[in-house]
Every structure is written in C-alpha cells, then in structure tokens.
Design a protein around this motif. Structure first.
Motif, PDB file in Angstrom:
ATOM      1  N   ALA A 116       0.980  -1.486  -0.409  1.00 32.96           N
ATOM      2  CA  ALA A 116       0.344   0.251  -0.160  1.00 32.96           C
ATOM      3  C   ALA A 116       0.940   1.087  -0.507  1.00 32.96           C
ATOM      4  O   ALA A 116       0.554   2.405  -1.129  1.00 32.96           O
ATOM      5  N   ILE A 117       1.590   1.372   0.367  1.00 36.59           N
ATOM      6  CA  ILE A 117       2.864   2.267   0.681  1.00 36.59           C
ATOM      7  C   ILE A 117       3.443   2.912  -0.790  1.00 36.59           C
ATOM      8  O   ILE A 117       3.835   3.919  -1.017  1.00 36.59           O
ATOM      9  N   LYS A 118       3.585   1.966  -1.229  1.00 41.48           N
ATOM     10  CA  LYS A 118       4.044   1.250  -2.198  1.00 41.48           C
ATOM     11  C   LYS A 118       3.015   2.744  -3.771  1.00 41.48           C
ATOM     12  O   LYS A 118       3.625   3.294  -3.777  1.00 41.48           O
ATOM     13  N   ALA A 119       2.651   2.020  -3.706  1.00 40.62           N
ATOM     14  CA  ALA A 119       0.655   2.481  -4.546  1.00 40.62           C
ATOM     15  C   ALA A 119       0.936   3.791  -4.090  1.00 40.62           C
ATOM     16  O   ALA A 119       0.483   4.877  -4.385  1.00 40.62           O
ATOM     17  N   ALA A 120       0.604   3.921  -2.944  1.00 38.04           N
ATOM     18  CA  ALA A 120       0.739   5.259  -2.075  1.00 38.04           C
ATOM     19  C   ALA A 120       1.571   6.343  -2.825  1.00 38.04           C
ATOM     20  O   ALA A 120       1.723   7.318  -3.492  1.00 38.04           O
ATOM     21  N   VAL A 121       2.633   6.247  -2.635  1.00 34.20           N
ATOM     22  CA  VAL A 121       3.904   6.955  -3.342  1.00 34.20           C
ATOM     23  C   VAL A 121       3.581   7.163  -4.394  1.00 34.20           C
ATOM     24  O   VAL A 121       3.922   8.490  -4.901  1.00 34.20           O
ATOM     25  N   ALA A 122       3.140   6.192  -4.693  1.00 38.47           N
ATOM     26  CA  ALA A 122       3.177   6.413  -6.967  1.00 38.47           C
ATOM     27  C   ALA A 122       2.482   7.491  -7.197  1.00 38.47           C
ATOM     28  O   ALA A 122       1.841   7.970  -8.022  1.00 38.47           O
ATOM     29  N   LEU A 123       1.356   7.221  -5.983  1.00 35.25           N
ATOM     30  CA  LEU A 123       0.026   7.611  -6.816  1.00 35.25           C
ATOM     31  C   LEU A 123       0.512   9.509  -6.004  1.00 35.25           C
ATOM     32  O   LEU A 123       0.024  10.702  -7.179  1.00 35.25           O
ATOM     33  N   LEU A 124       0.850   9.832  -5.076  1.00 38.01           N
ATOM     34  CA  LEU A 124       1.597  11.124  -4.426  1.00 38.01           C
ATOM     35  C   LEU A 124       2.612  12.046  -5.423  1.00 38.01           C
ATOM     36  O   LEU A 124       2.303  12.854  -5.608  1.00 38.01           O
ATOM     37  N   LEU A 125       3.496  11.057  -6.531  1.00 38.52           N
ATOM     38  CA  LEU A 125       4.125  11.573  -7.076  1.00 38.52           C
ATOM     39  C   LEU A 125       3.133  11.992  -8.231  1.00 38.52           C
ATOM     40  O   LEU A 125       3.744  12.575  -9.215  1.00 38.52           O
ATOM     41  N   THR A 126       2.733  11.181  -8.895  1.00 38.45           N
ATOM     42  CA  THR A 126       2.397  11.738 -10.314  1.00 38.45           C
ATOM     43  C   THR A 126       0.634  12.497 -10.151  1.00 38.45           C
ATOM     44  O   THR A 126       0.330  13.111 -11.581  1.00 38.45           O
TER      45      THR A 126
END
Ligand code: PTJ
Length: 262
Positions: free
Chosen positions: A65-75
């Motif tokens: 979930a953290i990986k997906a969250a960071v990807a969403l924040l970065l995009t």
C-alpha cells in the motif's frame, strides 16, 4: 537506565514496551501543549489496540500500500498532506521530509478547532523545518459543502484544489466527502475496517510512526522513476484485497498467540 524525553514520565530505556510508551507520552505532552485534542488520546489508544493485533510491525501488505501511495502522490497534479494534531505530535520531522521529497504542501486541517491549536501545530512543523504551511489563515478559508464537521474549512490553495489528499489518522466523514467531490484519498489507519479505511483509494494499515519513514524511503527510490512505471504500480494495486490481507494478518497473529497458550 531512564530516558529524559518527558520530564514527568520517566520511561526506563530497557522497558519491554519502551517504543510504545515513548509515543504514548508524546501524545500526552502534545495535549498539554495544545497540539493534540483531548479526543486524540482516545484515538491513539484505539490505534495501539489494533497495532497490538498486527504484531506492531510494518508487514508486506502495508508495504504494498505504501508503494502504491507514493506512486499516486508522485503522479498527482496537486497532492496535499493533511496534518492533524496526533500526526504533528508523533512525527513532525517525517511529515516535513516527505512533503519536501514529493513536493506536496502540508495543510493543517483539524476536527477540534480549540483556540491556539493551529498556532501550536504550526510551531511544531516550523520547528521541524517546514517552510510553507497551508490552512493557517482562517479568513481566507473556503468550505467543502459536502462536509458538516470543522474539517469542511479548507485552504483554497490546498485541499480545495488537490487531486490527491493524504489523510493520516482520519475520521470517516471527511474521506467520504472528499471522495464524493472526486479526490483520490490515501489514508494511514491501524483500523483496517474504519470508515476511512473502507472509503480510501489506498489504505495503509500501519502505525503512522512506522509508515512515514517507510514512505520517505520509497519516495526517495521512486522519485526519478518514469511515469509509466508509477502508473503501473498504481494500477496493479487493489485496495479491497489489501484490506482483506491486513485482516488476515490480524487473524494469523491472534491465532499464533492463541497457540502459545495451548
Ligand atoms: O487533531 P484533530 O482535531 O484533527 O483530531 C484528530 C483525531 C485523531 C482526534 C480525530 O481525527 C479523530 O477523532 O479520529 P478517530 O475517528 O478517532 O480516528 C482515528 C483513527 O486513527 C482510528 O481508526 C485509529 O485506529 C487510528 N489511529 C490512531 N493512532 C494511530 C492510528 N492509525 C495509525 N497510526 C497511529 N499512530
């Protein structure tokens, strides 16, 4: 051996639950300095209970979930980190560091608007190095009509225009309201079946004090990744499945403890 992080409460450094007590006292101290609402103590206790059942570890499910969250924040076009009292008291440095790495402003947004709290939280964030903090000027706030709690007052340059809102330790109403007006929500909540957890697009079932350092680590790694890779990470993530896996972790951990008693 004793710690000196709290003058009134001396926690022995070799206490088996030192870490947990350390954060408990940060919350108590935060309440004394107005950073934390009185109800924040109860919220923290509820979190502690779920953390116990999760084995007090950041498991693989939370890491996904953290990986997906960071990807969403970065995009995101306009990502915002919403800050409440508990988060500011527990991890001000990590909030500021994450905000800088992912280039998302911090906005103070409170459920309990007791006089002096915004100032106290502003001071702790500035002390941690925050340069720009949103949500400070009450006169320039705009309302989110779908929401009736104090959290409806938001900064016109922050949550109002954000496409992605990161809401650590949230109460359910706002997540639902923000979703209804088309925002993507990332939550950190130790309770996998809270209303926030169920409504969010990405739910990190972990303690904020462990989740934020892990988010910072992953953000440093993904910061220069190409957009295609980030979108791929987001598309592969399934929040409902992830919450089910978190519930499995609780079940497994509880069974393991039960076995020990046989
Ligand atoms: O500072 P304010 O005025 O904005 O108020 C903040 C609180 C937290 C008091 C307010 O948002 C509130 O009452 O929240 P709730 O409805 O109690 O929900 C808080 C959620 O956070 C619960 O589901 C807890 O299990 C969870 N939680 C508590 N401590 C932690 C946590 N999740 C992750 N890490 C924690 N340390």
């Amino acid at each position: 051996m004793t710690s000196n992080n709290d003058q009134d409460h001396i926690i022995p450094l070799d206490h088996p639950r030192y870490e947990s007590l350390k954060y408990r006292h940060k919350i108590i101290e935060g309440m004394r300095t107005l950073i934390v609402a009185e109800a924040g103590l109860i919220a923290h206790g509820r979190g502690e209970c779920f953390d116990y059942m999760l084995g007090e570890k950041t498991n693989e499910t939370a890491k996904e979930a953290i990986k997906a969250a960071v990807a969403l924040l970065l995009t995101a076009k306009h990502a915002i980190i919403s800050v409440n009292g508990n988060t500011a008291a527990l991890c001000p440095n990590e909030l500021v560091e994450l905000s800088k790495i992912i280039n998302a402003p911090l906005e103070i947004n409170l459920f309990y608007r007791k006089k002096g709290r915004i100032e106290a939280i502003k001071n702790v964030l500035q002390g941690a190095g925050a340069k720009k903090i949103l949500g400070l000027n009450e006169l320039s706030m705009v309302e989110i009509e779908e929401l009736s709690s104090n959290r409806r007052n938001v900064d016109p340059n922050g949550i109002k225009i954000a496409d992605v809102v990161f809401v650590p330790l949230e109460d359910g109403d706002r997540t639902e309201a923000l979703k209804k007006i088309g925002k993507k929500i990332i939550a950190v909540d130790l309770n996998p079946i809270s209303r926030t957890s169920l409504w969010a697009d990405i739910t990190i079932v972990d303690n904020i004090v462990r989740a934020l350092p892990e988010m910072i680590k992953i953000a440093k790694k993904l910061k220069d990744a190409d957009e295609k890779e980030l979108i791929n990470i987001i598309q592969r993530f399934d929040n409902k499945k992830n919450i089910q896996l978190s519930l499995n972790t609780i079940i497994k951990y509880t069974k393991k403890q039960k076995k020990k008693l046989l």
